[in-house]
Design a protein around this motif. Structure first.
Motif, mmCIF file in Angstrom:
data_model
loop_
_atom_site.group_PDB
_atom_site.id
_atom_site.type_symbol
_atom_site.label_atom_id
_atom_site.label_comp_id
_atom_site.label_asym_id
_atom_site.label_seq_id
_atom_site.Cartn_x
_atom_site.Cartn_y
_atom_site.Cartn_z
ATOM 1 N N SER A 136 -19.256 -19.412 -26.759
ATOM 2 C CA SER A 136 -19.786 -19.466 -25.403
ATOM 3 C C SER A 136 -21.090 -20.236 -25.379
ATOM 4 C CB SER A 136 -20.041 -18.046 -24.865
ATOM 5 O OG SER A 136 -18.864 -17.277 -24.839
ATOM 6 N N ALA A 152 -24.012 -20.359 -22.652
ATOM 7 C CA ALA A 152 -24.533 -19.846 -21.387
ATOM 8 C C ALA A 152 -25.786 -20.612 -20.988
ATOM 9 C CB ALA A 152 -24.849 -18.366 -21.508
ATOM 10 N N ASP A 164 -16.637 -21.739 -16.759
ATOM 11 C CA ASP A 164 -16.613 -20.663 -15.765
ATOM 12 C C ASP A 164 -17.863 -20.821 -14.906
ATOM 13 O OD1 ASP A 164 -16.888 -18.266 -14.317
ATOM 14 O OD2 ASP A 164 -15.834 -17.133 -15.845
ATOM 15 N N GLU A 167 -19.917 -17.698 -14.082
ATOM 16 C CA GLU A 167 -20.723 -17.192 -15.193
ATOM 17 C C GLU A 167 -21.723 -18.225 -15.686
ATOM 18 O OE1 GLU A 167 -20.703 -14.134 -16.418
ATOM 19 O OE2 GLU A 167 -19.171 -13.535 -14.946
ATOM 20 N N ASN A 168 -21.632 -19.451 -15.133
ATOM 21 C CA ASN A 168 -22.488 -20.554 -15.591
ATOM 22 C C ASN A 168 -22.403 -20.721 -17.108
ATOM 23 O OD1 ASN A 168 -24.094 -22.643 -14.588
ATOM 24 N ND2 ASN A 168 -25.994 -21.626 -15.183
ATOM 25 N N THR A 169 -21.170 -20.699 -17.584
ATOM 26 C CA THR A 169 -20.903 -20.713 -19.024
ATOM 27 C C THR A 169 -19.760 -21.676 -19.334
ATOM 28 O OG1 THR A 169 -21.648 -18.425 -19.264
ATOM 29 C CG2 THR A 169 -20.221 -19.292 -21.000
ATOM 30 N N TYR A 200 -17.030 -22.618 -22.435
ATOM 31 C CA TYR A 200 -16.417 -22.002 -23.615
ATOM 32 C C TYR A 200 -15.752 -23.060 -24.483
ATOM 33 C CZ TYR A 200 -16.958 -17.819 -20.768
ATOM 34 O OH TYR A 200 -17.477 -16.813 -20.002
#
Length: 126
Positions: A21, A23, A71, A74-76, A78
């Motif tokens: 991840s 972030a 995402d 989620e401001n993420t 992967y």
């Protein structure tokens, strides 16, 4: 304050999977090109994958095993890594750049990104 934080690294057996991840804080990932890079001991840093808009790119040697996704809620971003091999052992970094065309134009060949995370170690070993 702009910050990228990677997580999800660890030790996995050959053939296993990990999901890394990335972030972001201080900015919206969707407005940036996001890249994943890795550096193994004694080797130069290499591009793994990038994403911008709906464009994704991968290093040729990793196609079919690695998958990048985002995402926005989620401001993420992967990086799903499957069928891991010992040669995938490295520190994995995510990076962000405001040039939205960077992934489309350069794929994983450019590492000229403005923001970098601290990295997460991935070790593939039996």
């Amino acid at each position: 304050q702009v910050q990228l934080v990677e997580s999800g690294g660890g030790v996995v057996q050959p053939g296993g999977s990990l999901r890394l991840s990335c972030a972001a804080s201080g900015f919206t990932l969707d407005d940036y090109t996001i890249g994943w890079f890795r550096q193994a001991p004694g080797k130069e840093r290499e591009g793994v994958s990038c994403i911008s808009y709906t464009v994704t790119r991968y290093a040729d040697s990793l196609k079919g095993r690695f998958s990048i996704s985002r995402d926005n809620a989620e401001n993420t971003v992967y990086l799903q890594m499957n069928s891991l091999k010992s040669e995938d052992t490295a520190v994995y970094y995510c990076a962000a750049d405001p040039r939205r065309y960077l992934c489309l134009a350069s794929g994983v060949e450019s590492d000229n990104y403005v923001y970098w995370g601290q990295g997460t170690q991935v070790t593939v070993s039996s």
